[in-house]
Scaffold this motif. Structure first.
Motif, short mmCIF file in Angstrom:
data_model
loop_
_atom_site.label_atom_id
_atom_site.label_comp_id
_atom_site.label_asym_id
_atom_site.label_seq_id
_atom_site.Cartn_x
_atom_site.Cartn_y
_atom_site.Cartn_z
N TYR A 130 0.80 -1.22 0.00
CA TYR A 130 0.00 0.00 0.00
C TYR A 130 0.84 1.28 0.00
CZ TYR A 130 -3.88 -3.13 1.08
OH TYR A 130 -4.81 -4.13 1.03
N LEU A 131 1.92 1.31 0.76
CA LEU A 131 2.72 2.53 0.86
C LEU A 131 4.02 2.46 0.07
CD1 LEU A 131 2.19 3.51 4.61
CD2 LEU A 131 1.04 4.39 2.59
N GLY A 132 4.21 1.39 -0.70
CA GLY A 132 5.37 1.32 -1.59
C GLY A 132 6.68 1.03 -0.90
N PHE A 133 6.64 0.43 0.31
CA PHE A 133 7.89 0.14 1.02
C PHE A 133 8.53 -1.17 0.57
CE2 PHE A 133 6.26 3.21 4.23
CZ PHE A 133 7.38 4.04 4.25
N ALA A 134 7.88 -1.93 -0.30
CA ALA A 134 8.51 -3.12 -0.88
C ALA A 134 9.41 -2.65 -2.02
CB ALA A 134 7.44 -4.09 -1.39
N GLN A 135 10.66 -2.40 -1.70
CA GLN A 135 11.61 -1.85 -2.68
C GLN A 135 13.00 -2.38 -2.37
OE1 GLN A 135 10.69 2.26 -1.90
NE2 GLN A 135 12.15 2.42 -0.21
N GLY A 327 -2.94 -6.14 14.01
CA GLY A 327 -2.61 -5.78 12.64
C GLY A 327 -1.40 -6.56 12.16
N THR A 328 -0.97 -6.27 10.95
CA THR A 328 0.14 -6.98 10.35
C THR A 328 1.16 -6.02 9.78
OG1 THR A 328 0.74 -8.58 8.62
CG2 THR A 328 -1.15 -7.18 8.19
N PHE A 329 2.40 -6.47 9.70
CA PHE A 329 3.49 -5.70 9.08
C PHE A 329 3.74 -6.15 7.65
CE2 PHE A 329 4.88 -5.99 13.67
CZ PHE A 329 4.45 -4.71 14.01
N THR A 330 2.94 -7.10 7.16
CA THR A 330 3.21 -7.70 5.85
C THR A 330 2.72 -6.85 4.69
OG1 THR A 330 1.12 -8.90 5.94
CG2 THR A 330 3.04 -10.01 6.82
N LYS A 331 1.95 -5.82 4.98
CA LYS A 331 1.34 -5.07 3.89
C LYS A 331 1.93 -3.66 3.78
CE LYS A 331 -2.72 -7.98 4.24
NZ LYS A 331 -2.07 -9.00 5.08
N SER A 332 1.44 -2.72 4.54
CA SER A 332 1.88 -1.33 4.39
C SER A 332 3.36 -1.14 4.72
CB SER A 332 1.04 -0.42 5.29
OG SER A 332 -0.30 -0.40 4.86
N PHE A 333 3.94 -2.03 5.54
CA PHE A 333 5.33 -1.84 5.98
C PHE A 333 6.32 -2.69 5.18
CE2 PHE A 333 2.39 -1.14 9.48
CZ PHE A 333 2.69 0.17 9.82
N GLY A 334 5.83 -3.50 4.26
CA GLY A 334 6.71 -4.27 3.39
C GLY A 334 7.58 -5.27 4.13
N ALA A 335 7.07 -5.85 5.23
CA ALA A 335 7.90 -6.73 6.05
C ALA A 335 7.16 -8.05 6.32
CB ALA A 335 8.27 -6.03 7.36
N PRO A 366 16.59 -8.26 10.57
CA PRO A 366 16.42 -7.36 9.42
C PRO A 366 14.96 -6.99 9.15
CG PRO A 366 17.84 -9.22 8.85
CD PRO A 366 17.23 -9.53 10.17
N VAL A 367 14.06 -7.94 9.41
CA VAL A 367 12.63 -7.66 9.24
C VAL A 367 12.18 -6.61 10.26
CG1 VAL A 367 10.32 -8.65 9.41
CG2 VAL A 367 12.12 -9.91 8.24
N VAL A 368 12.65 -6.76 11.51
CA VAL A 368 12.32 -5.79 12.55
C VAL A 368 12.80 -4.40 12.15
CG1 VAL A 368 12.79 -5.10 14.94
CG2 VAL A 368 12.33 -7.50 14.41
N GLU A 369 14.01 -4.32 11.60
CA GLU A 369 14.55 -3.01 11.21
C GLU A 369 13.77 -2.42 10.04
OE1 GLU A 369 16.93 0.29 11.67
OE2 GLU A 369 16.65 -1.47 12.96
N GLN A 370 13.32 -3.26 9.12
CA GLN A 370 12.47 -2.78 8.02
C GLN A 370 11.21 -2.13 8.56
OE1 GLN A 370 12.47 -2.70 4.62
NE2 GLN A 370 10.30 -2.26 4.31
N ILE A 371 10.59 -2.76 9.57
CA ILE A 371 9.36 -2.22 10.17
C ILE A 371 9.65 -0.90 10.88
CG2 ILE A 371 7.47 -2.66 11.77
CD1 ILE A 371 8.18 -5.71 11.41
N ILE A 372 10.72 -0.88 11.68
CA ILE A 372 11.07 0.32 12.44
C ILE A 372 11.34 1.49 11.51
CG2 ILE A 372 12.85 1.35 13.92
CD1 ILE A 372 13.12 -1.38 15.30
#
Length: 476
Positions: A130-135, A327-335, A366-372
Motif C-alpha cells: 500500500y505505501l510502496g515500502f517493498a523496494q 494488525g500486520t506488518f506484511t502489507k503497508s510496511f513491506g515486512a 532485518p525484518v524488525v529493522e524494516q518495520i522500524i
C-alpha cells in the motif's frame, strides 16, 4: 452531520446487486461446467480419459479413503481450467512493477513448464504494497542490510528464552506509540496472532459476535477458543444489535446464565469486498451493551487515516475504545509478522499464557529493522515528509482509480476510500480470461471466484499502492 452524529465525514459504500440476467447466465455457466465435470469423471473411471489427480492405489482400495474424491470435484473440473491465473512466480521485488517467470502448460493446467523467459515490467496490481515500502533500494533497505550484518538473519530462539533482542523491545515501544496504545506485543506471523495467540482469553461460556466476512484467521481462532460463535450480517448494525440484545436477555443456551464475555469481532478493511467497518456505530453498540471489541487492522493500518494510523484515525476515534487491536506488518510496511495491542495488563497476560508468545521463534532482526524504519518514515521521525506524502498519494490513487473505473461503466464494490478495489466479473469463464488478457498487456491482477466469493460474485481485485504513478493507473 452524517449517520446520526457518529460520523465526522461521509461514509459511502456501494454493493450493486448482481443483475438478474447475469446471475442466471452465471448459474448456467457453472451448471454446464458441472455436467462436463461429471462426464469427465465417468470417462476417467472407465480409463477413457487419463486421470491426473490424486487417487488411491489399487492395493489400498479396502482401506479407509485418504482422498475424498467428491470433495475435490471442484478442484479437478473447474479450478483446474483457470489454474494458470494463480501462483504465478515472480522473480523481483513486489513493487509497482514486477518481473515474472513465463510458464506454459501442455496438459490443460495440470502441470506447468518454465520457458526460461522472464516477462519484464509487469504493472503489479495484486500485492498489498500500500505505501510502496517493498523496494530494493532506499533507507529501509540500507537499514535492514546494516542490521543483517550485525545481528544475522535469524534469532534461533523464542522471546522468553534467548531470542529477545533490543530491536524487539524498540519495535514494540514504537508500535505502541504509533497506535497510541498502552502496550503492544509483536509476533512473527499475523495468522498465528488470532488463531493461537488470542484464544487463551476466550473459553466456554464466552460469546463471539463475528462479521460474516471476517478473515479465515479470525474464523479459525474463534473456533479454537471453544467460545460460542454467532454471525451478524456484514456491516449491518441492526443485525449486530439484535444479537447483542438476545445474548443479554437470554444468556447461555440451556442454563440461561449470563455470558462470561461478549466479544465483537470485526476488520478494518475487508480484503475481498473493499469495505470499511462502520467503527463509530460498532463502538457505540459496544459501549451501550458493555461488550468487548476486537479490531483486525491487517489491511487498514498504514492505508487509512491522515497519518496512516488506520481505521481508528480515519474516523477520528479514541484508540482506548478498542479493547484489542491487531494488525500486520506484511502489507503497508513491506515486512513480515504482526502485532496485538491494548491495555498493558491484557498484553502481559497474553505474553505469559499464549502458545505463540512462548513457543514461536522471534522476528528476524532485518525484518524488525524494516518495520522500524518504515514506521518512523510514516511518522515523520526520519526528518522527512516522505511517509506523509506516501499516505496522501495512496489516498489520491485510490479515489482516482475508483472514479475512472466507474466512469468506464464497471461495477465496483466497496468504500470510496478503500485501496482494495473489487471489479465484478460474475461469470466463471471471465475469471481466467480476464487474468490472461491483462497479463498479455503486462498487467498483473488477482482474480477471485467461488469458494472465496459467493458463486455469482466472481471478481478481479486491484490493490493500489503509493508507488503507482498516474500513468500506470491510466494504462491499467
Amino acid at each position: 452531520v452524517h449517520n446520526g452524529g457518529l460520523y465526522k465525514r461521509p461514509f459511502n459504500e456501494a454493493f450493486e446487486e448482481t443483475p438478474m440476467l447475469v446471475a442466471v447466465l452465471t448459474y448456467v455457466g457453472y451448471g454446464v461446467l458441472t455436467l462436463f465435470g461429471y462426464l469427465r469423471d465417468f470417462m476417467r473411471q472407465w480409463k477413457i480419459e487419463k486421470c491426473q489427480n490424486a487417487t488411491e492405489r489399487e492395493e489400498q482400495k479396502d482401506f479407509v479413503p485418504l482422498y475424498q474424491d467428491f470433495e475435490n470435484f471442484y478442484n479437478r473440473n473447474l479450478y483446474m481450467r483457470i489454474r494458470d491465473s494463480w501462483n504465478r512466480p515472480i522473480c523481483s521485488v513486489p513493487g509497482a512493477k514486477v518481473d515474472m517467470m513465463e510458464r506454459v502448460s501442455h496438459d490443460y493446467n495440470w502441470t506447468f513448464t518454465y520457458t526460461g523467459r522472464v516477462i519484464k515490467d509487469i504493472i503489479n496490481m495484486g500485492s498489498y504494497n500500500y505505501l510502496g515500502f517493498a523496494q530494493k533500494s532506499g533507507t529501509c533497505q540500507e537499514a535492514a542490510a546494516k542490521v543483517l550484518s550485525q545481528y544475522g538473519a535469524g534469532v534461533c530462539s523464542t522471546r522468553q528464552e534467548m531470542g529477545n533482542l533490543d530491536k524487539h523491545e524498540e519495535l514494540e515501544k514504537l508500535v505502541a506509540r504509533f497506535l497510541e496504545l498502552e502496550s503492544v506485543a509483536c509476533l512473527p506471523m499475523k495468522h498465528k496472532i488470532f488463531s493461537i495467540f488470542f484464544f487463551p482469553l476466550l473459553i466456554q461460556g464466552c460469546l463471539i459476535l463475528s462479521d460474516e466476512l471476517n478473515h479465515a484467521s479470525l474464523v479459525l481462532g474463534a473456533r479454537l477458543s471453544g467460545a460460542t460463535i454467532r454471525i451478524f450480517k456484514h456491516n449491518n448494525m441492526q443485525s449486530l444489535e439484535k444479537l447483542l440484545k438476545d445474548a443479554i436477555v437470554h444468556g447461555q443456551p440451556r442454563t440461561r446464565r449470563p455470558w462470561k464475555k461478549i466479544l465483537i469481532l470485526v476488520e478494518g478493511i475487508y480484503s475481498m469486498e473493499g469495505s470499511i467497518v462502520r467503527l463509530p456505530e460498532v463502538i457505540a453498540l459496544k459501549k451501550k451493551y458493555k461488550s468487548y471489541l476486537y479490531l483486525d487492522e491487517a489491511h487498514s493500518i498504514g492505508a487509512l487515516g491522515p497519518s496512516g494510523r488506520g481505521v481508528v484515525e480515519y474516523f477520528g476515534l479514541n484508540p482506548e475504545d478498542v479493547d484489542v487491536m491487531m494488525g500486520t506488518f506484511t502489507k503497508s510496511f513491506g515486512a513480515a509478522g504482526g502485532y496485538i495491542g491494548g491495555k498493558k495488563e491484557l498484553i502481559d497476560y497474553l505474553r505469559t499464557y499464549s502458545h505463540s508468545a512462548v513457543y514461536a521463534t522471534s522476528l528476524s532482526p532485518p525484518v524488525v529493522e524494516q518495520i522500524i524504519t518504515s514506521m518512523k518514515c510514516i511518522m515523520g521521525e526520519d526528518g522527512t515528509t516522505v511517509g506523509k506524502a506516501r499516505v496522501q498519494q495512496l489516498a489520491e490513487n485510490t479515489r482516482y482509480f475508483r472514479r475512472r473505473l466507474k466512469e468506464m461503466g464497471f461495477i465496483i464494490y466497496g468504500n470510496e476510500d478503500s485501496p482494495v478495489v473489487p471489479l465484478m466479473l460474475y461469470m466463471p469463464a471471465k475469471i481466467g480470461a480476464f487474468g490472461r488478457e491483462m497479463l498479455k498487456r503486462n498487467i498483473g491482477v488477482v482474480v477471485v471466484g467461488f469458494p472465496a466469493t459467493p458463486i455469482i460474485e466472481s471478481r478481479a481485485r486491484f490493490c493500489l499502492s503509493a508507488a503507482h504513478t498516474k500513468e500506470m493507473l491510466d494504462t491499467v
